[in-house]
Design an enzyme around this catalytic site. Structure first.
Site, PDB file in Angstrom:
ATOM      1  N   GLY A  97       0.824  -1.204   0.000  1.00 24.83           N
ATOM      2  CA  GLY A  97       0.000   0.000   0.000  1.00 24.83           C
ATOM      3  C   GLY A  97       0.855   1.249   0.000  1.00 24.83           C
ATOM      4  O   GLY A  97       2.085   1.185  -0.021  1.00 24.83           O
TER       5      GLY A  97
ATOM      6  N   LYS B 207       3.270  -0.844 -10.199  1.00 28.72           N
ATOM      7  CA  LYS B 207       3.184   0.607  -9.980  1.00 28.72           C
ATOM      8  C   LYS B 207       4.560   1.252  -9.995  1.00 28.72           C
ATOM      9  O   LYS B 207       4.702   2.433 -10.341  1.00 28.72           O
ATOM     10  CB  LYS B 207       2.441   0.914  -8.682  1.00 28.72           C
ATOM     11  CG  LYS B 207       3.054   0.318  -7.414  1.00 28.72           C
ATOM     12  CD  LYS B 207       4.045   1.217  -6.713  1.00 28.72           C
ATOM     13  CE  LYS B 207       4.659   0.534  -5.513  1.00 28.72           C
ATOM     14  NZ  LYS B 207       5.614   1.380  -4.783  1.00 28.72           N
TER      15      LYS B 207
END
EC number: 1.1.1.94
Length: 332
Positions: free
Chosen positions: A136, A191
């Site tokens: 996260g 990402k």
């Protein structure tokens, strides 16, 4: 509780400090003797987290067996390329019932396995249910400073996810649970590749419009790959997907974004990483994510473009032009 953190880089040290701050007895292991000596003698890690005073309940050991002795929680916080050799070294000292939390983000190049797949490839089958992933939007420096952070803990067993959630939960660190391990892993890995593209865009002065498009289309291709691997697409709209992507693409604390800015300035990835003094996972992940996408037949144009910039010498401006001039198509 006794916890062991394998890897004393910035993220491993931040998590070790968090756990020790809760009163747990924590041992950090690493191959870097100087870092371990700094932790043991000075309760500091000036190489990776300069200026941070570490709790007195955080200890250090360069011996895997000693570090893992009596561990009730194991955190794997080494770079993705080191996961397999470290788990091979540690597997004799980890026992069934002990949660193993992987915070490394990557896809192994030779096998195209995610990190939990690598770990399962090494560990005995009875240990597999105790694996979890923590991922996260969470820069180590901010976690170490006690700034508010929210993450996702994913495990196949809900009981393990809850156990890890409880272990890490503090007034400044809030984990949410998930059963979608692969979604969290793909989101956390790819990402970093998109963040390199974001750094290039920013470094070349392409503006806010380009950045918004890049994040949105980057999320689209991350989701395509994750879903092909069996993920729930909703996972990629959460902390381990969109949250992590936005953070890594937008902050100057992002090593991968810094790599992109350096590439835009004409530097090589190797030179940029030497300046950083730390690993930027997106450089390695660009190659492995591209290969996985090819194997699974998933279109990932941004990842492909970054691969060509890093490994084929394509000029960043030409990569942007190639992306913009692709055949037109519907958005969804």
């Amino acid at each position: 509780m006794r916890a062991t953190v394998l890897g004393a880089g910035s993220w491993g040290t931040a998590l070790a400090s968090l756990l020790a701050g809760k009163g747990y007895t924590v041992t950090s292991w690493d191959k870097d003797a100087a870092v371990l000596d700094d932790i043991a003698r000075n309760h500091r890690n000036e190489r990776y987290l300069p200026g941070l005073q570490l709790p007195p309940t955080l200890h250090a050991s360069g011996e895997v067996a000693k570090a893992l002795e009596g561990a009730e929680l194991v955190v794997l916080a080494v770079p993705s390329h080191a996961v397999r050799p470290v788990v091979i070294e540690a597997k004799r000292h980890v026992h069934a019932g002990t949660p193993i939390v992987c915070v490394a983000k990557g896809i192994e190049l030779d096998t195209l396995m995610t990190m939990t797949e690598v770990i399962e490839d090494v560990l005995p089958v009875p240990l597999h249910p105790y694996l979890a992933v923590l991922s996260g939007p969470s820069f180590a420096k901010e976690v170490a400073k006690g700034l508010p952070t929210a993450v996702t803990v994913a495990a196949r067993w809900e009981r393990i996810a809850k156990q890890v959630q409880d272990a890490f939960h503090t007034k400044t660190f809030r984990p949410y649970t998930s059963g979608d391990v692969v979604g969290c892993e793909i989101g956390g890995c790819v990402k970093n590749v998109v963040a390199i593209a974001a750094g290039i865009s920013d470094g070349m002065g392409f503006g806010a419009n380009a950045m918004a498009a890049l994040v949105t289309r980057g999320l689209a291709e991350i989701t395509r790959l994750a879903v092909r691997k069996g993920a729930n697409p909703l996972t990629l709209s959460g902390l381990a997907g969109l949250g992590d992507l936005v953070l890594t693409c937008s902050s100057d604390l992002s090593r991968n974004r810094t790599v992109g800015r350096g590439l835009a300035a004409g530097k090589t990835a190797d030179a940029i990483q030497r300046e950083l003094g730390q690993v930027a996972e997106g450089v390695r992940n660009a190659r492995s994510a591209r290969e996985l996408a090819k194997r699974l037949g998933v279109e990932m144009p941004i990842t492909e473009a970054i691969y060509r910039v890093l490994y084929e010498g394509l000029a960043p401006r030409e990569a942007v032009t190639a992306l913009m001039m692709r055949e037109t198509k519907p958005e969804l």
